[in-house]
Design a protein around this motif. Structure first.
Motif, PDB file in Angstrom:
ATOM      1  N   THR A 102     -15.578   3.919  -2.501  1.00  6.49           N
ATOM      2  CA  THR A 102     -15.054   2.953  -3.461  1.00  6.49           C
ATOM      3  C   THR A 102     -13.838   2.210  -2.928  1.00  6.49           C
ATOM      4  O   THR A 102     -13.366   1.265  -3.563  1.00  6.49           O
ATOM      5  CB  THR A 102     -14.662   3.657  -4.778  1.00  6.49           C
ATOM      6  N   GLN A 103     -13.329   2.620  -1.756  1.00  5.17           N
ATOM      7  CA  GLN A 103     -12.108   2.034  -1.225  1.00  5.17           C
ATOM      8  C   GLN A 103     -12.385   0.833  -0.331  1.00  5.17           C
ATOM      9  O   GLN A 103     -13.443   0.704   0.278  1.00  5.17           O
ATOM     10  CB  GLN A 103     -11.331   3.071  -0.417  1.00  5.17           C
ATOM     11  N   HIS A 104     -11.410  -0.040  -0.252  1.00  6.74           N
ATOM     12  CA  HIS A 104     -11.397  -1.167   0.675  1.00  6.74           C
ATOM     13  C   HIS A 104     -11.575  -0.637   2.099  1.00  6.74           C
ATOM     14  O   HIS A 104     -10.994   0.381   2.473  1.00  6.74           O
ATOM     15  CB  HIS A 104     -10.050  -1.871   0.523  1.00  6.74           C
ATOM     16  N   HIS A 146      -8.385   0.087   3.984  1.00  2.00           N
ATOM     17  CA  HIS A 146      -7.774   1.359   3.608  1.00  2.00           C
ATOM     18  C   HIS A 146      -8.481   2.514   4.308  1.00  2.00           C
ATOM     19  O   HIS A 146      -7.834   3.424   4.863  1.00  2.00           O
ATOM     20  CB  HIS A 146      -7.852   1.577   2.098  1.00  2.00           C
ATOM     21  N   ARG A 147      -9.790   2.494   4.268  1.00  2.00           N
ATOM     22  CA  ARG A 147     -10.575   3.575   4.860  1.00  2.00           C
ATOM     23  C   ARG A 147     -10.307   3.668   6.362  1.00  2.00           C
ATOM     24  O   ARG A 147     -10.198   4.773   6.922  1.00  2.00           O
ATOM     25  CB  ARG A 147     -12.065   3.355   4.604  1.00  2.00           C
ATOM     26  N   SER A 164     -12.962   6.907   0.891  1.00  2.00           N
ATOM     27  CA  SER A 164     -13.944   6.942  -0.189  1.00  2.00           C
ATOM     28  C   SER A 164     -14.778   5.666  -0.180  1.00  2.00           C
ATOM     29  O   SER A 164     -14.283   4.587   0.171  1.00  2.00           O
ATOM     30  CB  SER A 164     -13.225   7.079  -1.538  1.00  2.00           C
ATOM     31  N   PHE A 185      -4.438   6.334   1.015  1.00  2.00           N
ATOM     32  CA  PHE A 185      -5.738   6.369   0.349  1.00  2.00           C
ATOM     33  C   PHE A 185      -6.667   7.369   1.037  1.00  2.00           C
ATOM     34  O   PHE A 185      -6.499   7.691   2.211  1.00  2.00           O
ATOM     35  CB  PHE A 185      -6.388   4.976   0.362  1.00  2.00           C
ATOM     36  N   ASP A 194       0.825  -1.219   0.000  1.00  2.00           N
ATOM     37  CA  ASP A 194       0.000   0.000   0.000  1.00  2.00           C
ATOM     38  C   ASP A 194       0.856   1.266   0.000  1.00  2.00           C
ATOM     39  O   ASP A 194       0.338   2.365  -0.204  1.00  2.00           O
ATOM     40  CB  ASP A 194      -0.925   0.043   1.226  1.00  2.00           C
TER      41      ASP A 194
END
Length: 335
Positions: A171-173, A176-177, A169, A166, A55
């Protein structure tokens, strides 16, 4: 101030080990010696946070570490146990061990220190597969455990700048969020003595990160845009190329690409700041960059300390990496 004096002593040690005379040579560069002295150009520290091995923002981290000498680290939550494996049949904990090692080898190329929140293969901070939200992720990882370790790391490492890989969002995993959200919350909480006060009893100190950035999608939405695509003559590669070389180490994920030297910008949004930047959008605005700038932060009654820091910076500039390359055989003889 403690870490400033560590830099001070490190500089003194490096200078004491340098030869007193030497002549300019026209041989090939010695990247190992260069990478040893370049970090002494600045006292700034930078932390990149993410969820899984690979990442890390490899190209930008290479620019900061190899290009500027910034003390740069990558803090990753888990060990990627839930990912794919393109080189073998190992999955789960076996894959986590492989991916952890890949991350360490990748970090050696970019000059970055690699860390994990996950401490063992049986840790609850585990890559359990795809998730969509922070709440879902922390129901597996454990909110208090995860956040306590993050705050502990920040208070220990004391970064000047923090940037997750990241944005938060939809749309993110979810992993990650989670790291993005917790990293932003930690901007204030790591400086609050009421947050995990037991850490202070153990000897840690509160720490106020100076700036918190997020990646921006484009120059139009960025507060700061930095050109990182230039060729570094010491390494014979651009910083994105160094980044890609490091990503080749993530073999189980099939990463890494051959790319040409070409312009590339990193776009950043400044989300939180604890320093006065006087309107400047520079990444390091408001953060003392070297001993000269630290001298300016001391009160007038510390005039003697100001003079010492200024003189030491002047002495170091005379022995900067560029000067060393000419005067002290930083270039390695060809055999």
């Amino acid at each position: 101030m403690k870490k400033i004096f560590i830099y001070f002593l490190s500089l003194a040690l490096i200078i004491s080990l340098l030869p007193l005379s030497g002549s300019a040579q026209s041989e090939e560069h010695d990247p190992d010696l260069w990478s040893a002295v370049k970090p002494l150009d600045t006292t700034v520290s930078f932390l990149n946070t993410g969820a899984h091995p690979d990442d890390e923002r490899s190209d930008f981290l290479a620019y900061l570490s190899r290009g500027l000498g910034v003390k740069t680290s990558s803090l990753i939550a888990n060990r990627g146990e839930g990912g794919q494996n393109e080189i073998g049949q190992e999955l789960g904990n076996g894959l986590g061990i492989i991916r952890s090692r890949e991350m360490i080898e990748a970090a050696k190329i970019t000059g970055v220190k690699a860390y994990h929140l996950s401490e063992t293969t049986s840790d609850t901070i585990y890559d359990f597969g795809f998730s969509k939200t922070k709440d879902e992720t922390l129901s597996h990882w454990g909110k208090d455990l995860t956040y306590e370790r993050l705050i502990r790391f920040i208070r220990t490492y004391q970064p000047d700048i923090v940037m997750p890989s990241f944005r938060d969002s939809d749309t993110q995993h979810g992993h990650h969020r989670t790291m993005t959200i917790l990293s932003q919350e930690a901007f204030k909480d790591a400086a609050d003595p009421n947050i995990f006060p037991e850490q202070l009893k153990e000897g840690l100190s509160v720490w106020q990160t100076k700036k918190f950035y997020l990646p921006a999608d484009s120059k139009d939405t960025a507060d700061t845009s930095i050109e990182i695509g230039m060729l570094d003559p010491i390494y014979g590669m651009s910083y994105p190329q160094i980044g890609e070389e490091s990503r080749y180490m993530h073999k189980s994920q099939g990463m890494g690409n051959d790319i040409p030297v070409a312009p590339r910008q990193t776009h950043l949004e400044l989300v939180d700041s604890a320093v006065e930047t006087n309107g400047s959008n520079d990444l390091f605005a408001g953060i003392p960059y070297d001993f000269n700038e630290w001298a300016k932060t001391f009160p007038k009654k510390e005039k003697a300390l100001q003079v010492h820091f200024t003189k030491f910076q002047k002495a170091w500039m005379e022995l900067s990496p560029a000067t060393l390359a000419a005067r002290y055989s930083v270039r390695r003889s060809k055999h």
